[in-house]
Design a protein around this motif. Sequence first.
Motif, PDB file in Angstrom:
ATOM      1  N   LEU A  31      44.141  23.810  39.751  1.00  0.00           N
ATOM      2  CA  LEU A  31      43.423  22.680  39.157  1.00  0.00           C
ATOM      3  C   LEU A  31      42.005  22.579  39.712  1.00  0.00           C
ATOM      4  N   ILE A  32      41.881  22.703  41.018  1.00  0.00           N
ATOM      5  CA  ILE A  32      40.554  22.641  41.649  1.00  0.00           C
ATOM      6  C   ILE A  32      39.673  23.767  41.132  1.00  0.00           C
ATOM      7  N   LEU A  33      40.221  24.985  41.070  1.00  0.00           N
ATOM      8  CA  LEU A  33      39.435  26.118  40.566  1.00  0.00           C
ATOM      9  C   LEU A  33      38.990  25.885  39.127  1.00  0.00           C
ATOM     10  N   ARG A  34      39.840  25.281  38.308  1.00  0.00           N
ATOM     11  CA  ARG A  34      39.463  24.974  36.919  1.00  0.00           C
ATOM     12  C   ARG A  34      38.380  23.903  36.869  1.00  0.00           C
ATOM     13  N   PHE A  35      38.514  22.862  37.708  1.00  0.00           N
ATOM     14  CA  PHE A  35      37.541  21.771  37.679  1.00  0.00           C
ATOM     15  C   PHE A  35      36.159  22.208  38.152  1.00  0.00           C
ATOM     16  N   VAL A  36      36.110  23.121  39.132  1.00  0.00           N
ATOM     17  CA  VAL A  36      34.806  23.591  39.607  1.00  0.00           C
ATOM     18  C   VAL A  36      34.358  24.845  38.843  1.00  0.00           C
ATOM     19  N   ARG A  37      35.140  25.189  37.821  1.00  0.00           N
ATOM     20  CA  ARG A  37      34.806  26.273  36.884  1.00  0.00           C
ATOM     21  C   ARG A  37      34.574  27.626  37.572  1.00  0.00           C
ATOM     22  N   LEU A  38      35.476  27.962  38.461  1.00  0.00           N
ATOM     23  CA  LEU A  38      35.417  29.270  39.119  1.00  0.00           C
ATOM     24  C   LEU A  38      36.316  30.253  38.363  1.00  0.00           C
ATOM     25  N   ASN A  39      35.938  30.515  37.121  1.00  0.00           N
ATOM     26  CA  ASN A  39      36.742  31.381  36.257  1.00  0.00           C
ATOM     27  C   ASN A  39      36.855  32.796  36.801  1.00  0.00           C
ATOM     28  N   SER A  40      35.827  33.270  37.508  1.00  0.00           N
ATOM     29  CA  SER A  40      35.892  34.624  38.067  1.00  0.00           C
ATOM     30  C   SER A  40      37.002  34.718  39.112  1.00  0.00           C
ATOM     31  N   ILE A  41      37.239  33.644  39.844  1.00  0.00           N
ATOM     32  CA  ILE A  41      38.323  33.654  40.828  1.00  0.00           C
ATOM     33  C   ILE A  41      39.669  33.628  40.114  1.00  0.00           C
ATOM     34  N   LEU A  42      39.744  32.891  39.004  1.00  0.00           N
ATOM     35  CA  LEU A  42      40.990  32.879  38.229  1.00  0.00           C
ATOM     36  C   LEU A  42      41.311  34.275  37.705  1.00  0.00           C
ATOM     37  N   VAL A  43      40.292  34.982  37.242  1.00  0.00           N
ATOM     38  CA  VAL A  43      40.498  36.353  36.759  1.00  0.00           C
ATOM     39  C   VAL A  43      40.961  37.243  37.904  1.00  0.00           C
ATOM     40  N   LEU A  44      40.336  37.111  39.056  1.00  0.00           N
ATOM     41  CA  LEU A  44      40.730  37.895  40.230  1.00  0.00           C
ATOM     42  C   LEU A  44      42.172  37.577  40.634  1.00  0.00           C
ATOM     43  N   LEU A  45      42.525  36.300  40.621  1.00  0.00           N
ATOM     44  CA  LEU A  45      43.894  35.915  40.965  1.00  0.00           C
ATOM     45  C   LEU A  45      44.891  36.508  39.975  1.00  0.00           C
ATOM     46  N   GLU A  46      44.525  36.481  38.694  1.00  0.00           N
ATOM     47  CA  GLU A  46      45.407  37.035  37.669  1.00  0.00           C
ATOM     48  C   GLU A  46      45.640  38.524  37.904  1.00  0.00           C
ATOM     49  N   GLN A  47      44.610  39.228  38.348  1.00  0.00           N
ATOM     50  CA  GLN A  47      44.703  40.679  38.531  1.00  0.00           C
ATOM     51  C   GLN A  47      45.353  41.064  39.851  1.00  0.00           C
ATOM     52  N   ARG A  48      45.119  40.293  40.914  1.00  0.00           N
ATOM     53  CA  ARG A  48      45.521  40.751  42.247  1.00  0.00           C
ATOM     54  C   ARG A  48      46.441  39.826  43.042  1.00  0.00           C
ATOM     55  N   ALA A  49      46.671  38.600  42.589  1.00  0.00           N
ATOM     56  CA  ALA A  49      47.445  37.653  43.396  1.00  0.00           C
ATOM     57  C   ALA A  49      48.882  38.112  43.608  1.00  0.00           C
ATOM     58  N   MET A  50      49.502  38.715  42.589  1.00  0.00           N
ATOM     59  CA  MET A  50      50.883  39.165  42.754  1.00  0.00           C
ATOM     60  C   MET A  50      50.959  40.259  43.821  1.00  0.00           C
ATOM     61  N   GLU A  51      50.017  41.199  43.769  1.00  0.00           N
ATOM     62  CA  GLU A  51      49.994  42.250  44.797  1.00  0.00           C
ATOM     63  C   GLU A  51      49.803  41.647  46.184  1.00  0.00           C
ATOM     64  N   ALA A  52      48.874  40.705  46.294  1.00  0.00           N
ATOM     65  CA  ALA A  52      48.619  40.070  47.588  1.00  0.00           C
ATOM     66  C   ALA A  52      49.849  39.306  48.063  1.00  0.00           C
ATOM     67  N   GLY A  53      50.496  38.589  47.152  1.00  0.00           N
ATOM     68  CA  GLY A  53      51.697  37.847  47.514  1.00  0.00           C
ATOM     69  C   GLY A  53      52.818  38.766  47.965  1.00  0.00           C
ATOM     70  N   LEU A  54      53.005  39.860  47.238  1.00  0.00           N
ATOM     71  CA  LEU A  54      54.047  40.815  47.631  1.00  0.00           C
ATOM     72  C   LEU A  54      53.714  41.463  48.971  1.00  0.00           C
ATOM     73  N   LEU A  55      52.430  41.740  49.193  1.00  0.00           N
ATOM     74  CA  LEU A  55      52.016  42.298  50.481  1.00  0.00           C
ATOM     75  C   LEU A  55      52.338  41.327  51.610  1.00  0.00           C
ATOM     76  N   LEU A  56      51.990  40.060  51.435  1.00  0.00           N
ATOM     77  CA  LEU A  56      52.293  39.060  52.464  1.00  0.00           C
ATOM     78  C   LEU A  56      53.798  38.907  52.666  1.00  0.00           C
ATOM     79  N   LEU A  57      54.557  38.963  51.593  1.00  0.00           N
ATOM     80  CA  LEU A  57      56.010  38.885  51.703  1.00  0.00           C
ATOM     81  C   LEU A  57      56.558  40.072  52.499  1.00  0.00           C
TER      82      LEU A  57
END
Length: 152
Positions: A31-57
């Motif tokens: 929600l915060i990322l959407r409100f401050v319009r950081l769409n580039s971070i949303l795109v990055l999260l969409e592409q890499r967040a699962m990998e990062a989460g699995l790595l941390l797991l």
Amino acid sequence: MLQQNLILLALFVLGIIFNNSLIAAGSGILLILRFVRLNSILVLLEQRAMEAGLLLLLIAVFVPFAQEKVTLPEIAKTFTSKDGIIAIISGMAAAVMCGSGVSLLETSPQIVAGLVIGSILGVLLFKGIPIGPLAAAGIAAMLMKLLSFPKK
């Protein structure tokens, strides 16, 4: 835009109501990322967040090795004990199933909504862990394969 914000806000509220800090934090951050319009971070999260989460797991699961809480003799016992063999088979099955889930998500992205809703309900109502969407995709892929009977 309003619809997506309402969905995230509802998830945030549900996370708070059901005392699930992970659901609340995840939806709140988005929600915060959407409100401050950081769409580039949303795109990055969409592409890499699962990998990062699995790595941390994986790192979390491997910590006992790094802290020398699991010894080589204990690892060797895994291959000779009933519980160890069950754990090995379960690990293999989970890896294969989740691999099928990734394939399903790639070929049928429309299924994501159902997987996410089911995972959220599992977390909120049954105190599950939100790693569910990937495992759920694997289960869904296996069930779909089992239920796809040959057509006459």
